[in-house]
Design a protein around this motif. Structure first.
Motif, PDB file in Angstrom:
ATOM      1  N   HIS A  11      -7.770   0.211   1.581  1.00 56.60           N
ATOM      2  CA  HIS A  11      -8.361  -1.035   1.742  1.00 56.60           C
ATOM      3  C   HIS A  11      -8.152  -1.844   0.350  1.00 56.60           C
ATOM      4  CE1 HIS A  11     -11.926   0.276   3.711  1.00 56.60           C
ATOM      5  NE2 HIS A  11     -12.091   1.482   3.100  1.00 56.60           N
ATOM      6  N   MET A  12      -6.844  -2.437   0.683  1.00 61.50           N
ATOM      7  CA  MET A  12      -5.887  -3.387  -0.381  1.00 61.50           C
ATOM      8  C   MET A  12      -6.240  -4.551  -0.034  1.00 61.50           C
ATOM      9  SD  MET A  12      -2.207  -1.392  -0.883  1.00 61.50           S
ATOM     10  CE  MET A  12      -2.506  -1.722  -2.433  1.00 61.50           C
ATOM     11  N   GLY A  13      -6.250  -5.254  -1.348  1.00 63.15           N
ATOM     12  CA  GLY A  13      -6.394  -6.839  -1.185  1.00 63.15           C
ATOM     13  C   GLY A  13      -5.451  -7.138  -2.492  1.00 63.15           C
ATOM     14  N   PRO A  14      -5.381  -8.556  -2.712  1.00 66.07           N
ATOM     15  CA  PRO A  14      -4.438  -9.385  -3.687  1.00 66.07           C
ATOM     16  C   PRO A  14      -4.448  -8.477  -4.926  1.00 66.07           C
ATOM     17  CG  PRO A  14      -5.322 -10.875  -2.393  1.00 66.07           C
ATOM     18  CD  PRO A  14      -6.127  -9.531  -1.911  1.00 66.07           C
ATOM     19  N   ALA A  49      -2.821  -7.866   4.626  1.00 71.43           N
ATOM     20  CA  ALA A  49      -1.683  -7.019   5.197  1.00 71.43           C
ATOM     21  C   ALA A  49      -0.264  -7.136   4.622  1.00 71.43           C
ATOM     22  CB  ALA A  49      -1.539  -7.497   6.885  1.00 71.43           C
ATOM     23  N   ARG A  50      -0.172  -8.282   4.246  1.00 75.01           N
ATOM     24  CA  ARG A  50       1.098  -8.460   3.467  1.00 75.01           C
ATOM     25  C   ARG A  50       1.270  -7.779   2.153  1.00 75.01           C
ATOM     26  NH1 ARG A  50       1.216 -13.589   6.239  1.00 75.01           N
ATOM     27  NH2 ARG A  50      -0.166 -14.723   4.990  1.00 75.01           N
ATOM     28  N   VAL A  51      -0.165  -7.367   1.645  1.00 76.09           N
ATOM     29  CA  VAL A  51      -0.310  -6.694   0.198  1.00 76.09           C
ATOM     30  C   VAL A  51       0.492  -5.074   0.753  1.00 76.09           C
ATOM     31  CG1 VAL A  51      -1.506  -5.658  -1.507  1.00 76.09           C
ATOM     32  CG2 VAL A  51      -1.561  -8.053  -0.694  1.00 76.09           C
ATOM     33  N   VAL A  52      -0.122  -4.908   1.925  1.00 72.54           N
ATOM     34  CA  VAL A  52       0.054  -3.402   2.225  1.00 72.54           C
ATOM     35  C   VAL A  52       1.506  -3.464   2.640  1.00 72.54           C
ATOM     36  CG1 VAL A  52      -0.358  -1.846   4.047  1.00 72.54           C
ATOM     37  CG2 VAL A  52      -2.366  -3.151   3.254  1.00 72.54           C
ATOM     38  N   ALA A  53       2.022  -4.183   3.301  1.00 74.61           N
ATOM     39  CA  ALA A  53       3.352  -4.329   3.893  1.00 74.61           C
ATOM     40  C   ALA A  53       4.186  -4.317   2.525  1.00 74.61           C
ATOM     41  CB  ALA A  53       3.772  -5.602   4.521  1.00 74.61           C
ATOM     42  N   ARG A  54       3.963  -4.845   1.355  1.00 71.46           N
ATOM     43  CA  ARG A  54       4.880  -4.828   0.264  1.00 71.46           C
ATOM     44  C   ARG A  54       4.846  -3.062  -0.253  1.00 71.46           C
ATOM     45  NH1 ARG A  54       3.611 -10.121  -0.564  1.00 71.46           N
ATOM     46  NH2 ARG A  54       1.478  -9.746  -1.527  1.00 71.46           N
ATOM     47  N   GLU A  55       3.525  -2.759  -0.284  1.00 69.80           N
ATOM     48  CA  GLU A  55       3.506  -1.005  -0.468  1.00 69.80           C
ATOM     49  C   GLU A  55       4.431  -0.279   0.076  1.00 69.80           C
ATOM     50  OE1 GLU A  55       1.222  -0.439  -3.471  1.00 69.80           O
ATOM     51  OE2 GLU A  55       1.841  -2.716  -3.400  1.00 69.80           O
ATOM     52  N   ILE A  56       4.686  -0.425   1.611  1.00 67.56           N
ATOM     53  CA  ILE A  56       5.205   0.424   2.336  1.00 67.56           C
ATOM     54  C   ILE A  56       6.458   0.076   2.856  1.00 67.56           C
ATOM     55  CG2 ILE A  56       2.930   1.215   3.207  1.00 67.56           C
ATOM     56  CD1 ILE A  56       3.581  -0.113   5.642  1.00 67.56           C
ATOM     57  N   ARG A 251       0.526  12.610  -4.499  1.00 65.03           N
ATOM     58  CA  ARG A 251       0.797  11.960  -5.546  1.00 65.03           C
ATOM     59  C   ARG A 251      -0.317  10.926  -5.930  1.00 65.03           C
ATOM     60  NH1 ARG A 251       4.121  15.115  -5.913  1.00 65.03           N
ATOM     61  NH2 ARG A 251       6.350  14.707  -6.289  1.00 65.03           N
ATOM     62  N   SER A 252      -0.801  11.065  -7.276  1.00 64.30           N
ATOM     63  CA  SER A 252      -1.820  10.133  -7.839  1.00 64.30           C
ATOM     64  C   SER A 252      -1.346   8.855  -8.025  1.00 64.30           C
ATOM     65  CB  SER A 252      -2.339  10.676  -9.246  1.00 64.30           C
ATOM     66  OG  SER A 252      -2.941  12.002  -9.051  1.00 64.30           O
ATOM     67  N   ALA A 253      -2.634   7.755  -7.953  1.00 59.85           N
ATOM     68  CA  ALA A 253      -2.178   6.462  -8.072  1.00 59.85           C
ATOM     69  C   ALA A 253      -3.202   5.928  -8.921  1.00 59.85           C
ATOM     70  CB  ALA A 253      -2.109   5.831  -6.739  1.00 59.85           C
ATOM     71  N   ARG A 254      -2.937   4.785  -9.522  1.00 63.10           N
ATOM     72  CA  ARG A 254      -4.106   4.103 -10.328  1.00 63.10           C
ATOM     73  C   ARG A 254      -5.199   4.106  -9.388  1.00 63.10           C
ATOM     74  NH1 ARG A 254      -2.331  -1.002 -11.863  1.00 63.10           N
ATOM     75  NH2 ARG A 254      -0.357  -0.666 -10.722  1.00 63.10           N
ATOM     76  N   PRO A 255      -6.390   3.862  -9.621  1.00 58.28           N
ATOM     77  CA  PRO A 255      -7.509   3.822  -8.819  1.00 58.28           C
ATOM     78  C   PRO A 255      -7.417   2.468  -8.039  1.00 58.28           C
ATOM     79  CG  PRO A 255      -8.387   4.795 -10.847  1.00 58.28           C
ATOM     80  CD  PRO A 255      -6.959   4.432 -11.001  1.00 58.28           C
ATOM     81  N   LEU A 256      -7.904   2.639  -6.863  1.00 59.38           N
ATOM     82  CA  LEU A 256      -7.772   1.122  -6.331  1.00 59.38           C
ATOM     83  C   LEU A 256      -9.186   0.159  -6.827  1.00 59.38           C
ATOM     84  CD1 LEU A 256      -7.081   1.997  -2.603  1.00 59.38           C
ATOM     85  CD2 LEU A 256      -5.381   1.200  -4.268  1.00 59.38           C
ATOM     86  N   PRO A 257      -8.796  -0.908  -7.382  1.00 58.74           N
ATOM     87  CA  PRO A 257     -10.076  -1.674  -7.808  1.00 58.74           C
ATOM     88  C   PRO A 257     -10.984  -2.129  -6.653  1.00 58.74           C
ATOM     89  CG  PRO A 257      -8.160  -3.066  -7.657  1.00 58.74           C
ATOM     90  CD  PRO A 257      -7.630  -1.538  -7.306  1.00 58.74           C
ATOM     91  N   VAL A 258     -12.227  -1.721  -6.717  1.00 56.83           N
ATOM     92  CA  VAL A 258     -13.226  -1.920  -5.918  1.00 56.83           C
ATOM     93  C   VAL A 258     -14.588  -2.436  -6.397  1.00 56.83           C
ATOM     94  CG1 VAL A 258     -12.483  -0.354  -4.056  1.00 56.83           C
ATOM     95  CG2 VAL A 258     -14.037   0.414  -6.060  1.00 56.83           C
ATOM     96  N   ALA A 259     -15.032  -3.271  -5.887  1.00 57.22           N
ATOM     97  CA  ALA A 259     -16.397  -3.865  -6.345  1.00 57.22           C
ATOM     98  C   ALA A 259     -17.420  -3.201  -5.688  1.00 57.22           C
ATOM     99  CB  ALA A 259     -16.535  -5.702  -5.883  1.00 57.22           C
ATOM    100  N   GLY A 260     -17.861  -1.998  -6.165  1.00 54.84           N
ATOM    101  CA  GLY A 260     -18.519  -1.059  -5.538  1.00 54.84           C
ATOM    102  C   GLY A 260     -17.510  -0.458  -4.505  1.00 54.84           C
ATOM    103  N   ARG A 261     -17.906   0.543  -3.893  1.00 52.50           N
ATOM    104  CA  ARG A 261     -17.059   1.291  -2.816  1.00 52.50           C
ATOM    105  C   ARG A 261     -17.112   0.525  -1.694  1.00 52.50           C
ATOM    106  NH1 ARG A 261     -16.672   7.470  -2.644  1.00 52.50           N
ATOM    107  NH2 ARG A 261     -15.960   6.811  -4.736  1.00 52.50           N
ATOM    108  N   PRO A 262     -16.260   0.389  -0.742  1.00 53.98           N
ATOM    109  CA  PRO A 262     -16.425  -0.654   0.146  1.00 53.98           C
ATOM    110  C   PRO A 262     -17.001   0.388   1.553  1.00 53.98           C
ATOM    111  CG  PRO A 262     -14.026  -0.042  -0.072  1.00 53.98           C
ATOM    112  CD  PRO A 262     -14.868   0.473  -1.162  1.00 53.98           C
ATOM    113  N   PRO A 263     -17.856  -0.261   2.360  1.00 52.81           N
ATOM    114  CA  PRO A 263     -18.483   0.486   3.335  1.00 52.81           C
ATOM    115  C   PRO A 263     -17.513   1.016   4.077  1.00 52.81           C
ATOM    116  CG  PRO A 263     -18.427  -1.767   3.928  1.00 52.81           C
ATOM    117  CD  PRO A 263     -18.013  -1.757   2.429  1.00 52.81           C
ATOM    118  N   PRO A 264     -17.663   2.214   4.936  1.00 50.42           N
ATOM    119  CA  PRO A 264     -16.636   3.205   5.865  1.00 50.42           C
ATOM    120  C   PRO A 264     -16.225   2.101   7.112  1.00 50.42           C
ATOM    121  CG  PRO A 264     -18.823   3.882   6.284  1.00 50.42           C
ATOM    122  CD  PRO A 264     -18.958   2.858   5.039  1.00 50.42           C
TER     123      PRO A 264
END
Length: 264
Positions: A11-14, A49-56, A251-264
């Protein structure tokens, strides 16, 4: 030994830019392929999607993905797919691909999948047109997965993996409210996997579910939703040419910042 790294529901965003990249950069040391099990973005926008693209991008291991329901939310799934493919990731929908890792051929068949529920308590293709289309859509997704797995079966793969977003079994939904099981997966996906054959099935979507499950035919199922595995990815080891899915390390990562947990 084939080493399969997998995660879904990132659930990536900027604001989450860079959170997974440090962990993903360790992949060449511990995995032969990275599988992304959908819900890679929050709302399915090309910007996300471009945020995801930079991660991978340029990770040094093949990346294979399916989209999830969040990646379809903005109605721009084709654009999201194009952004990810521009990084070299393979995004599957009723398709198969073969990647190479440690000199072994790893076949991956993928689909988003869909809901409908599980044997004995599932939606039927009866009644209103919209209900029939709901079930037919789920069946088409499962048929695409089966066809892709069968295509891999006609080739020479050291392992075959079914990659979906929605769950093929109720086992990995344990912890989710029973009332929403029909919206989290479909038995049709498990039927496709068991009919065509696979060494491992990987999915996401069920944030409050369980990691481990199994199809009726004995294929091991793993829920790799990031809230379930609690880290950047898990690595599962498959014996060469045979079934098995023992988790090794992630591998652990810093927790993804979420405004509440996103719905499934």
């Amino acid at each position: 030994m084939i080493r399969v790294a997998a995660v879904g529901d990132i659930h990536m965003g900027p604001e989450s830019r860079g959170t997974l990249r440090p962990a993903f950069e360790t992949l060449p040391d511990c995995a032969d392929v990275l599988l992304l099990a959908g819900d890679l973005t929050r709302h399915g926008t090309p910007e996300e999607a471009r945020v995801v693209a930079r991660e991978i991008a340029d990770l040094g291991v093949p990346v294979v993905a399916v989209l999830g329901n969040h990646d379809h939310h903005d109605g721009r799934a084709d654009e999201v797919t194009a952004v990810l493919r521009d990084t070299g990731a393979q995004v599957l929908e009723g398709e198969a691909t073969v990647v190479t890792g440690s000199g072994l051929r790893i076949g991956v068949a993928g689909t988003k999948g869909f809901g409908g529920g599980f044997a004995g308590r599932c939606a039927g293709e009866f009644g209103e047109t919209v209900m029939k289309e709901f079930v037919r859509y789920s069946r088409r997704r499962a048929d695409g997965l089966r066809g892709a797995l069968e295509e891999l079966g006609r080739g020479e793969c050291d392992a075959r993996i079914a990659l979906t977003h929605f769950s093929p079994v109720p086992d990995t939904l344990a912890g989710e409210p029973l009332e929403i099981y029909p919206f989290l997966g479909s038995y049709l996906l498990a039927e496709a996997i068991d009919t065509a054959g696979a060494d491992l099935a990987v999915h996401g979507h069920a944030h409050f579910g369980a990691e481990h499950g199994m199809t009726g035919g004995g294929v091991k199922v793993r829920n790799v939703a990031q809230p379930v595995i609690g880290r950047a990815f898990h690595v599962y080891c498959l014996p060469d040419g045979g079934p098995g899915a023992a988790p090794t390390r992630g591998r652990s990562a810093r927790p993804l910042p979420v405004a509440g947990r996103p719905p499934p």
